[in-house]
Design an enzyme around this catalytic site. Structure first.
Site, short mmCIF file in Angstrom:
data_model
loop_
_atom_site.label_atom_id
_atom_site.label_comp_id
_atom_site.label_asym_id
_atom_site.label_seq_id
_atom_site.Cartn_x
_atom_site.Cartn_y
_atom_site.Cartn_z
N ASN A 163 0.84 -1.08 -0.05
CA ASN A 163 -0.06 0.02 -0.09
C ASN A 163 0.85 1.25 -0.05
O ASN A 163 0.74 1.95 1.12
CB ASN A 163 -0.98 0.00 1.26
CG ASN A 163 -2.17 0.92 0.98
OD1 ASN A 163 -2.03 1.85 0.25
ND2 ASN A 163 -3.09 1.00 1.93
N TYR A 177 1.60 8.30 5.38
CA TYR A 177 2.37 8.06 7.00
C TYR A 177 3.69 8.46 7.30
O TYR A 177 3.93 9.36 8.26
CB TYR A 177 2.10 6.67 7.45
CG TYR A 177 0.81 5.88 7.37
CD1 TYR A 177 -0.25 6.60 7.68
CD2 TYR A 177 0.76 4.60 6.97
CE1 TYR A 177 -1.70 5.97 7.75
CE2 TYR A 177 -0.73 4.09 7.00
CZ TYR A 177 -1.80 4.56 7.17
OH TYR A 177 -3.04 4.03 7.30
#
Length: 159
Positions: A124, A131
């Protein structure tokens, strides 16, 4: 944009969990029922908590963060484990994911929790980039292990 979930949100929470499972290519693994979620989130002793991301204009739920407390023996303090973070594709890029994480970070700081942790699938890349842009860092030296179904039952039956 971000609010605490209520029992009235159970149908949309359940739907969002199913959507996340589809996105993660594992729809067969998402077996939780609405009743299980009701008990876990709003029962006598809640085991997890949910914050909803809603569209400011329509009030429609577009994402969620489901989390629970963990504890660090090394730090001697609680932290938050983020189990699920999901924003519907049509709402991505609108700041909802960041707002959900900001709310969890705020809870950590306000309550003296010292960690906010989660897992991300290694494929991902959009999520990983997001993040890392927030300052989160992978914990490469740790590997997650899991017991479920038959192996869990087998170990439990050992004497």
């Amino acid at each position: 944009m971000i609010r605490t979930a209520t029992p009235a949100d159970l149908p949309v929470i359940h739907a969002l969990i199913r959507e996340l499972a589809e996105y993660e290519k594992a729809p067969h693994e998402a077996r939780a029922t609405r009743e299980q979620l009701r008990e876990a989130l709003f029962g006598e002793r809640p085991a997890a908590f949910v914050h909803m991301a809603v569209d400011d204009a329509t009030g429609e739920a577009v994402g969620f963060a489901l989390w629970f407390l963990n504890f660090s023996t090394w730090r001697g303090a609680h932290g938050i484990h983020l189990e699920d973070l999901y924003v519907r594709p049509g709402a991505r890029g609108g700041g909802h994911g960041r707002a959900l994480l900001t709310e969890l970070a705020r809870i950590c700081v306000e309550r003296g929790y010292e960690r906010l942790e989660w897992s991300v699938l290694d494929w991902n890349r959009p999520a990983i980039g997001f993040y890392e842009a927030l300052g989160a860092r992978p914990q490469d030296e740790w590997t997650v292990y899991r017991l479920t179904d038959g192996p869990l039952a087998q170990l439990a039956s050992d004497h």
